[in-house]
Write an enzyme that holds these catalytic residues in place. Structure first.
Site, PDB file in Angstrom:
ATOM      1  N   ASP A   1      -5.129  20.184 -12.508  1.00 20.49           N
ATOM      2  CA  ASP A   1      -5.429  18.894 -13.136  1.00 20.49           C
ATOM      3  C   ASP A   1      -5.089  19.036 -14.619  1.00 20.49           C
ATOM      4  OD1 ASP A   1      -6.634  16.731 -14.412  1.00 20.49           O
ATOM      5  OD2 ASP A   1      -8.380  16.715 -13.077  1.00 20.49           O
TER       6      ASP A   1
ATOM      7  N   TYR B   1     -14.023  18.159 -14.279  1.00 22.04           N
ATOM      8  CA  TYR B   1     -14.472  16.773 -14.321  1.00 22.04           C
ATOM      9  C   TYR B   1     -15.594  16.575 -13.291  1.00 22.04           C
ATOM     10  CZ  TYR B   1     -14.315  11.711 -13.941  1.00 22.04           C
ATOM     11  OH  TYR B   1     -14.660  10.389 -13.919  1.00 22.04           O
TER      12      TYR B   1
ATOM     13  N   ARG C   1       0.839  -1.206   0.000  1.00 24.31           N
ATOM     14  CA  ARG C   1       0.000   0.000   0.000  1.00 24.31           C
ATOM     15  C   ARG C   1       0.871   1.251   0.000  1.00 24.31           C
ATOM     16  NH1 ARG C   1      -1.453   1.259   4.681  1.00 24.31           N
ATOM     17  NH2 ARG C   1      -2.631  -0.639   5.137  1.00 24.31           N
TER      18      ARG C   1
ATOM     19  N   LYS D   1      -5.999   8.074 -18.574  1.00 23.18           N
ATOM     20  CA  LYS D   1      -6.294   8.697 -19.866  1.00 23.18           C
ATOM     21  C   LYS D   1      -5.063   8.646 -20.789  1.00 23.18           C
ATOM     22  CE  LYS D   1     -10.219   9.514 -17.787  1.00 23.18           C
ATOM     23  NZ  LYS D   1     -10.509  10.753 -17.081  1.00 23.18           N
TER      24      LYS D   1
HETATM   25  C1  LIG Z   1     -11.094  11.144 -15.908  1.00 28.09           C
HETATM   26  C2  LIG Z   1     -10.691  12.386 -15.224  1.00 28.09           C
HETATM   27  C3  LIG Z   1     -10.429  12.400 -13.849  1.00 28.09           C
HETATM   28  C4  LIG Z   1     -10.629  11.180 -12.981  1.00 28.09           C
HETATM   29  O1  LIG Z   1      -9.686  10.198 -13.236  1.00 28.09           O
HETATM   30  P1  LIG Z   1      -9.990   8.621 -12.933  1.00 28.09           P
HETATM   31  O2  LIG Z   1      -8.685   7.989 -13.272  1.00 28.09           O
HETATM   32  O3  LIG Z   1     -11.110   8.231 -13.831  1.00 28.09           O
HETATM   33  O4  LIG Z   1     -10.345   8.543 -11.496  1.00 28.09           O
HETATM   34  C5  LIG Z   1     -10.014  13.577 -13.284  1.00 28.09           C
HETATM   35  N1  LIG Z   1      -9.865  14.692 -14.013  1.00 28.09           N
HETATM   36  C6  LIG Z   1     -10.108  14.725 -15.330  1.00 28.09           C
HETATM   37  C7  LIG Z   1      -9.930  15.995 -16.076  1.00 28.09           C
HETATM   38  C8  LIG Z   1     -10.536  13.580 -15.984  1.00 28.09           C
HETATM   39  O5  LIG Z   1     -10.799  13.626 -17.306  1.00 28.09           O
END
Ligand SMILES: *Cc1c(COP(=O)(O)O)cnc(C)c1O
Length: 414
Positions: free
Chosen positions: A201, A128, A75, A226
């Site tokens: 982000d 998001y 972890r 992504k």
């Molecule tokens: C998909 C996404 C997230 C969340 O990520 P996960 O890996 O699905 O938890 C956060 N911010 C943005 C801009 C995203 O497109």
């Protein structure tokens, strides 16, 4: 300008060295940056070490000594987490990185660490959806956080939202889903003057396209699910920044709240990261071609893509981003709800599914609840928003698919 070559030293006379990002092009840096041969096997790429327990030091009671460098429990650390963290910190110009099981786990860990009860956060009103949900209900209800949602592209509005207890400004570089573009250096100035931190982000704008830390952000966050992984088959998230801040997040939110990434997913994402510049160039080129097609199609009511010269965010995008405006195009088509459903279901190359940064092109048609939709431009409020996460297929196939499905739903363009 190509994304992949954008930081190659001009007329460089120094000998290229894979350990020194200042001497090599982006493509070369993504292949080699942060790699380290495995201590025990000599393998040049970190081998997979599934969840495990590690031999304790001779005196096990010294384990809590902050200088103890050994691995203990998966972890908290493991070979694949450490390998991925080293690589991501190198690629995003950060001192340190901590990886998590999902992007949301990483985002939550940063907010949980930076905010205390009674603190105030300024948050982009388009983010998001799960981030919006965290700030709209969970963080206020559970931790007593005060939140101001603002149009993050309106710097005067951001400044006006500052309060004595503001501790955080949070934004996306290109916002999910309406692709508005934030000015990161200007937001960092506002946050820092207020004694707050700026968390960014950068999921839609991974390196080498953009690096928030180079523009004075305090933390860069990515959903690794992504573009970094790139194939839609592993989830992960990361926070990258100064070592002391990243260690606070790791020791607080990762160790106590959990949210660790699986070793196999870390390994997959580390592998995906190598080809990120090559894929990103294709995502951006395809998205640009599709946005230009949609922009002149009379059946399309509105197109948002910062790569279009007449997009309201074009200037901020070109001033900050290298090599393109990202892989997501959002648009609205008029007619009825049923027409739009017909359009989405008539597509034969593009897949109706959430997520982005996959090899394949994904489309989502969404109608937002009123409270959330209020932040969006009128065409999206009236017609819903169609988010196209452009993949790696041939652009002409994608354009022909969109054209044919628009014809099914609305008749020919002329
Ligand atoms: C998909 C996404 C997230 C969340 O990520 P996960 O890996 O699905 O938890 C956060 N911010 C943005 C801009 C995203 O497109």
């Amino acid at each position: 300008m190509s994304i992949r070559q954008s930081t190659r030293p001009a007329g460089g006379t120094s000998r290229p060295d894979k350990h020194d990002p200042g001497t090599v092009a982006e493509d070369t840096w993504f292949v080699h940056g942060g790699n380290q041969a495995d201590d025990t096997t000599g393998a040049i790429r970190t081998p997979i070490v599934m969840a495990n327990s590690y031999q304790l030091p001779e005196d096990p009671t010294t384990l809590d000594d902050p200088d103890y460098g050994g691995l203990v429990y998966t972890r908290e650390h493991g070979a694949n987490q450490l390998g991925l963290e080293r690589k991501l910190a190198a690629l995003d110009h950060g001192e340190a990185a901590a990886v998590f099981g999902t992007g949301m786990a990483a985002l939550h860990a940063a907010f949980f660490t930076l905010l205390n009860p009674g603190d105030h956060a300024i948050v982009s009103n388009v983010t998001y959806m799960r981030v919006w949900g965290l700030f709209d209900s969970l963080l206020p209800a559970k931790l007593g956080i005060e939140v101001a949602f603002v149009d993050i592209t309106d710097l005067a509005a951001v400044q006006a939202a500052v309060r004595p207890n503001t501790r955080l400004v949070h934004t996306e570089v290109i916002a999910n889903p309406d692709v508005r573009v934030a000015d990161i250096a200007a937001l960092a100035d506002i946050a820092h003057a207020a004694g707050a931190r700026l968390t960014v982000d950068s999921t839609f704008t991974p390196p080498p396209m953009f690096r928030p830390l180079d523009h004075a952000a305090d933390l860069t966050l990515h959903s690794l699910t992504k573009y970094f992984n790139g194939h839609g088959d592993a989830m992960g998230g990361v926070v990258i920044g100064a070592a002391d801040l990243v260690e606070d997040i790791r020791a607080g939110a990762l160790w106590h709240v959990g949210g660790a990434i699986s070793p196999f997913n870390a390994w997959l994402i580390m592998r995906g990261a190598i080809t990120l510049p090559l894929r990103l160039e294709r995502h951006c080129d395809n998205a640009q071609a599709i946005a230009e097609f949609l922009a002149v199609d009379p059946r399309v009511a509105h197109v948002a893509y910062p790569g279009l010269a007449n997009d309201p965010h074009h200037e901020r995008a070109t001033a900050q981003l290298a090599g393109g405006a990202g892989g997501v195009v959002s648009f609205a088509i008029a007619g009825s709800h049923e027409d739009r459903v017909k359009f989405v279901n008539d597509l034969r190359v593009i897949t109706s599914a959430v997520s982005l940064g996959h090899d394949e092109t994904l489309i989502v048609y969404e109608n937002y609840p009123e409270a959330r939709a209020a932040a969006f431009d009128t065409p999206f409020r009236d017609h819903g928003l169609i988010r196209l996460a452009v993949g790696l297929e041939e652009a002409d196939d994608l354009i022909a698919d969109l054209d044919a499905a628009l014809t099914t739903a609305y008749g020919p363009a002329r």
